[in-house]
Every structure is written in structure tokens, then in C-alpha cells.
Design a protein around this motif. Structure first.
Motif, short mmCIF file in Angstrom:
data_model
loop_
_atom_site.label_atom_id
_atom_site.label_comp_id
_atom_site.label_asym_id
_atom_site.label_seq_id
_atom_site.Cartn_x
_atom_site.Cartn_y
_atom_site.Cartn_z
N SER A 396 0.94 -1.28 -0.22
CA SER A 396 0.29 -0.19 0.12
C SER A 396 1.09 1.71 0.56
CB SER A 396 -1.13 -0.35 1.61
OG SER A 396 -1.63 1.18 1.59
N ASP A 398 -0.58 4.11 0.91
CA ASP A 398 -1.71 4.96 0.54
C ASP A 398 -0.79 5.79 2.28
OD1 ASP A 398 -3.38 7.06 1.20
OD2 ASP A 398 -4.80 5.96 2.11
N LEU A 400 -2.09 9.20 3.06
CA LEU A 400 -2.46 9.63 4.85
C LEU A 400 -3.20 8.62 5.35
CD1 LEU A 400 -5.15 11.59 1.44
CD2 LEU A 400 -3.43 12.31 3.27
N ARG A 401 -3.15 7.67 4.99
CA ARG A 401 -4.02 6.04 6.46
C ARG A 401 -2.94 6.26 7.00
NH1 ARG A 401 -3.74 0.51 4.31
NH2 ARG A 401 -1.34 0.21 4.50
N ASP A 402 -1.40 6.13 6.31
CA ASP A 402 0.03 6.35 7.19
C ASP A 402 -0.27 6.91 8.54
OD1 ASP A 402 0.74 3.83 6.11
OD2 ASP A 402 1.72 4.37 4.59
N HIS A 404 -2.08 9.15 9.31
CA HIS A 404 -3.59 8.97 10.66
C HIS A 404 -2.83 7.68 11.14
CE1 HIS A 404 -6.33 11.74 8.81
NE2 HIS A 404 -6.26 11.24 7.82
N THR A 405 -2.20 6.23 10.83
CA THR A 405 -1.69 5.70 11.87
C THR A 405 -0.34 6.19 12.65
OG1 THR A 405 -2.36 3.76 10.16
CG2 THR A 405 -0.07 3.53 11.99
N HIS A 439 -5.85 17.62 2.65
CA HIS A 439 -6.18 17.22 3.11
C HIS A 439 -6.47 16.83 4.54
CE1 HIS A 439 -7.34 13.94 -0.10
NE2 HIS A 439 -6.26 14.57 -0.78
#
Length: 618
Positions: A396, A398, A400-402, A404-405, A439
Motif C-alpha cells: 500500500s 496510501d 494519508l492512512r499511514d 493517521h496511523t 487533506h
């Protein structure tokens, strides 16, 4: 000793393993082979070396493309087993005779493998003995030559005290008989006669008339001149003026000077451009219209190719209808050579194009060609599938997901931008910052390029325009310490992402590469982005491979951090020469995460894999 032999399908289903050899393999050599070679289109290589703690293996493999089977042999690298290739070929033939797609267990193949293994070992030992026997006469001849040399030395010593002229002549004749003259060895009379005969014959054949040579040269010069003149006329006819490119049908901007206006008091009037630039191209769905363009190109060139198609129409049609029992290397070579030349014209490195063609040949060799199918189209489809597999990210991407993690773990997400000089690291760092701001992600810049003049001021200007904080310590500071302090500052002020700008450095610059390795090892960033130009060809392989090699060699950790992703810049200037993206991904295994295609903050987008593959193949 052979460690293991496995037979499995291309889908990953293991059909048979040798129970005698056992499964006590250290590490995971088979999984690494599948990930690093078979899925990455490196199956054309002869072998693969796998290093594990306490063991070093060599893996060899072969395919049965018609049945979709893979045969892999594993053995200790230090042994250099000579019978493995022969054993794999015999196992492939023997197993294909009993293979049934509906069967799952092949216990009856154990005895067959035992016999095949004994036969292969016997052949290897017999071949080794025959080589040793063939080497013995050579050794005997060397010994005889040494005996003659020692005999000559003794005669020379015994005759050294004689001063008589007749004795001197006798010693000279004795030296000639033993094969020496004035300290230099002389070939035997029969051999010299043959050699002299060949030399005389070659000298007679090579004799020519000088006048004839001058006539030939004059004729050749005239022909070349005419060819050059014709070529220049054709080039002048075909020369077409290049039109200006317009992206996404947007009008040309009238304002070209984006420098900060200076007021009367000497202060810069900061213009906030973040809200005026619009939506980033990363969040737009790109419409791929190359199919229609290909159709137009085909219609335009159909008239010119009509005569060439008429010539071999019957033969090609007959071959398409009849099909072929199985493909071999001789059938695939013309189509692969044409495909390799096409890839190289699209700026793919020569080494990468050759390896890709070898891998496609290994996946097609022995495969049955269907009726109404041409070899060229079969090879092209196989290459297209291989390119899609290479360019498609294996993990992946992504961000943006990382982010937030990382925010859930109460720490900032750190991205380090690395690359050679002048590729546009600072500019594209600002583009990534603008995309993250859209974002609703809080960003902070870290000016760790303390080497180049004006680097801090350049990053400061981007930070003012985007209205985001910047951490700087000026010049001639340790970039690793500056980055560490910037991450600590981001943790205090609540910034979610830290974008670290580093100095441009050539891959052969040892001091700067050591400083970069220190920065990465000290701060452990979440993402290491290599910023490279889309204009480079063969140099892309050298840059990425040496960057990874230096980071691995200079790292103090047992698991060194390498490049995680690629950002390609100047993608709007290359036309159809998109091969640098393929070369970079193939040599490093890292995906292309961003593509820079302009000079404004919005000109950042994702890599369209289908578009790249179509451009490379057409």
C-alpha cells in the motif's frame, strides 16, 4: 548435497517435495525466490543466491509453461553441484508424464525421483572422470617440456667452459636440436613448416592492387554521399514543428512572474497561493485516452503499411491458422529483439530491457501457440502483463492512512527526500506539502540542506507561500542533528507530518552519502523518497542501485533502511520516453508514489500504470 527439490504450480500450490531431503531450510529461500525473481520478471537468470543466518543457498529453477509448473532445486552454495541442471530437466520430463490437474498427491513420484537423482549423479561423476583423463596428456606434455628444459641447462653448463670455435658450433647445433635458439624457444620443424605455409598463403591472398583499392574507395565515397543527401532530404520533409502542450484544457496563465513583490518599505508582500491554486492533480481521476489516439495513428499509417502487409499475407495467415506445436527460442528471438529495441527507444535502460526479454522468453518457451495467433502478438501480450506486474505496487502506498496511523501512536510522520543534484527535491516537497494541506493534514518543513547556497531561502519561500511552519538552523550544520531537532519540534507543536529536505548529492560522493546514511539511521523516517528525473535513461539504474548500495554499506543497523518510494519529476517534458519509470522500479523494487508534471503546486499526480505500459508497448 541437494537440500530440497520442490514442484509447485504458478498459482503457488505445492504438488511434491522430496521427503528424503527433508524441509530443514534456514530462512525462506523459496518465498524470497518467488518475490524477488518470479514475480519481478527476473526468471530469465540462471540461478539465485540466498543468504540466511548460518547458511548460503543457491537456487535453480525451470518451468513447464504448457502445464504451468515450476521446478526449484536448493543446495548449499559452497558445493557447486554440477548435476542440478540435468536433474531438473529429467524431473521436469518425468513429472509431466504423470501430471494430472485433478490430482493433489504424487507419492508415487518418490521412487522415480530417486532413480533420476542416481542417474544424474552418475552422469556428473562420469563427466568429471572423463575431464580428468583428458587433462593427463596435457600434464605429461608439460613434464616433457620441463625435462627438455632441464637437459638444455645441463648441456649449457657443460659446454660453457669450451672456447674452441668448433665446440661452440656444436653447442649451438645442440641447442637448436633441443628447441632453443639464443634463449628463445623455437617451434619444431614440422609445425613451423605448416605455420609458414599458412602465413605464405595468407600473405598471397591478402595481396591487392593499390589502384583497385583507390577505385573502390572513390565508389564508396560517392555512394555514401548520395545516401546522406537522400537522408537529409527525407528528414527535411518529415520535420514537423512541435506544438505547445496544454494540460487538462486549462487556459494559458497570463502571469509568469511569481516572485514576491517588494513594497516601498523594503518588505515582501507575502501572497498566499495555497487557496488560489485549486485542487491537486493527485485527487483527480485521470482519463486515459491512448486507445483512441492509437486508433487514429493506425488509420493514418494504414495506407503506408498496406503494401508491406500484402507481401506476406498468405504465409502469415497460414501460420496463424495452423498454429505451432510449442514455442522455442528460435521462434521467439525475432519478436523479442524487436520488442527490446522498442523499449530502448522509449528510454528503458539496455540492461533492464534485455533482462525483461529473457524473462518473457523463459515464461513462453515450450508453450503451445493457439490457432489464429501470431508469435509477435503472443510475445507482446506477455511483455504487457510483465510490465503491469512490475509497475503495480506490491504494498500500500496510501500516505494519508499511514499519517493517521502515526498520529494514533502520538508521533509525527517523517518523510525524507533524497536524490542527485538539480532534480527538483525542494519544489516537489512543496507540492507534496500542498497536497497534504488539502487533506487537512498539518505539515512542517525541515531545511536540512545545509550545503547548497540558497537552499534554506528557497524552502523558506515555499513555507511562506503555503503558510506552514519551517524548522531551520542555517548553513554548515549537521543535517542529521537538524532533522532530529525538527522532529522533536513537530512533536511539541502538534505537526502531523515532517517533510525533510536534504542536499542533492551524486551517488559516488562518499562524504555526502555517509552524511545521508547518518541522517536516516539517526531519525528512522517513515518514508524515504528518492526524487529522480524522468529524463534519465541508463543513468537511472546507476543512481538508484548505488544509492541503495551506499545506504546498505554505511548503515550501522543489521537491517538497513533503503529507498521506500520514488518521486518522478519533469514528467511533462519527456513525451513518450517514459522508460525511466520502468528502469527505476525494476532496479529498486520501490513503487512510483508521485509524478511531477508541471511548475505549480497542483502539478503532482499518481502514476497511471496502464498509460505507461501502453506507451512502452506501442
Amino acid at each position: 548435497m541437494l537440500e530440497q527439490l520442490l514442484i509447485f504450480t504458478r498459482g503457488g500450490l505445492i504438488l511434491w517435495t522430496c521427503k528424503e531431503l527433508g524441509n530443514a531450510l534456514k530462512g525462506s529461500p523459496i518465498d524470497t525466490l518467488i518475490r524477488s525473481c518470479l514475480l519481478e520478471e527476473r526468471s530469465g537468470a540462471a540461478s539465485y543466491n540466498y543468504d540466511a543466518p548460518g547458511a548460503a543457498y543457491t537456487l535453480k529453477w525451470t518451468f513447464h509453461n504448457e502445464l504451468g509448473l515450476v521446478f526449484v532445486a536448493v543446495y548449499q552454495r559452497i558445493l557447486h553441484l554440477l548435476y542440478v541442471d540435468d536433474l531438473l530437466a529429467m524431473v521436469k520430463q518425468g513429472f509431466s508424464e504423470i501430471y494430472d490437474p485433478k490430482r493433489m498427491v504424487y507419492d508415487d513420484f518418490d521412487e522415480t525421483f530417486r532413480q533420476l537423482r542416481m542417474e544424474a549423479e552418475a552422469r556428473a561423476s562420469e563427466l568429471k572422470r572423463s575431464k580428468q583423463v583428458a587433462m593427463k596428456p596435457v600434464n605429461n606434455a608439460r613434464k616433457q617440456g620441463q625435462d627438455q628444459k632441464t637437459g638444455f641447462g645441463e648441456n649449457k653448463k657443460s659446454n660453457s667452459g669450451l672456447a674452441d670455435v668448433g665446440d661452440a658450433e656444436r653447442t649451438k647445433s645442440h641447442q637448436l636440436e633441443n628447441g632453443y635458439s639464443n634463449g628463445n624457444r623455437v617451434i619444431e620443424s614440422k609445425l613451423t613448416a605448416v605455420v609458414n605455409g599458412k602465413e605464405n598463403a595468407s600473405s598471397n591472398v591478402g595481396a591487392f592492387d593499390v589502384n583497385k583499392l583507390q577505385k573502390l574507395r572513390s565508389k564508396g565515397g560517392k555512394k555514401t554521399d548520395t545516401v546522406v543527401n537522400k537522408g537529409s532530404k527525407e528528414e527535411s520533409k518529415k520535420k514537423v514543428t512541435k506544438k505547445n502542450r496544454v494540460w487538462d484544457d486549462k487556459p494559458v496563465e497570463a502571469k509568469l512572474d511569481f516572485t514576491d513583490p517588494v513594497g516601498e518599505n523594503g518588505e515582501n508582500n507575502i501572497e498566499v497561493l495555497a487557496a488560489d491554486q485549486g485542487q491537486s492533480m493527485m485527487d483527480k481521476e485521470e482519463v486515459f485516452s491512448s486507445d483512441s489516439e492509437d486508433e487514429e495513428d493506425e488509420e493514418g499509417s494504414q495506407g503506408s503499411k498496406l503494401e508491406a502487409k500484402k507481401k506476406g499475407w498468405f504465409s502469415s495467415m497460414f501460420q496463424s491458422i495452423s498454429g505451432k506445436a510449442s514455442l522455442d527460442k528460435a521462434d521467439l528471438e525475432p519478436a523479442l529483439k524487436a520488442l527490446k529495441d522498442r523499449l530502448m527507444t522509449k528510454n528503458v535502460a539496455e540492461e533492464i530491457a534485455e533482462k525483461l526479454c529473457e524473462s518473457v522468453a523463459a515464461s513462453l518457451e515450450g508453450k503451445k501457440l493457439a490457432s489464429f495467433t501470431r508469435i509477435s502478438s503472443t510475445v507482446q501480450n506477455a511483455m504487457e502483463e510483465a510490465l503491469v506486474r512490475i509497475l503495480t505496487p506490491r504494498r500500500s502506498i496510501d500516505i494519508l492512512r499511514d499519517v493517521h496511523t502515526a498520529q494514533e501512536q502520538k508521533k509525527p510522520y517523517v518523510v525524507v527526500f533524497v536524490g542527485v543534484n538539480g532534480v527538483g527535491k525542494s519544489t516537489n516537497l512543496a507540492k507534496v506539502a500542498y497536497w497534504l494541506l488539502q487533506h487537512k493534514v498539518s505539515v512542517m518543513m525541515a531545511a536540512c540542506d545545509t550545503f547548497r547556497s540558497g537552499a534554506v531561502e528557497q524552502l523558506r519561500t515555499h513555507a511562506r507561500r503555503l503558510q506552514i511552519p519551517i524548522f531551520e538552523k542555517g548553513y554548515e550544520k549537521d543535517p542529521a542533528i537538524v532533522a532530529k531537532e525538527a522532529i522533536q519540534e513537530a512533536s511539541r507543536n502538534g505537526s502531523e507530518v515532517v517533510l525533510v529536505d536534504t542536499a542533492g548529492r551524486m551517488q559516488d560522493n562518499e562524504p555526502l552519502m555517509r552524511a545521508l546514511s547518518k541522517l536516516i539511521n539517526l531519525n528512522s523516517p517513515d518514508l524515504v523518497l528518492f526524487v529522480g528525473e524522468a529524463l534519465v535513461g541508463n543513468d537511472a539504474v546507476d543512481q538508484l542501485s548505488k544509492f541503495n548500495q551506499k545506504l546498505a554499506d554505511l548503515s550501522t543497523s543489521p537491517n538497513p533502511r533503503l529507498i521506500d518510494g520514488i518521486l518522478l519529476t519533469k514528467f511533462d517534458t519527456i513525451d513518450d520516453k517514459v522508460g525511466a519509470a520502468l528502469s527505476m522500479v525494476y532496479i529498486s523494487g520501490a513503487p512510483v508514489m508521485f509524478v511531477g508534471c508541471g511548475q505549480s503546486y497542483t502539478d503532482l499526480k499518481k502514476l497511471n500504470v496502464k498509460s505507461i505500459v501502453k506507451t512502452l508497448i506501442k
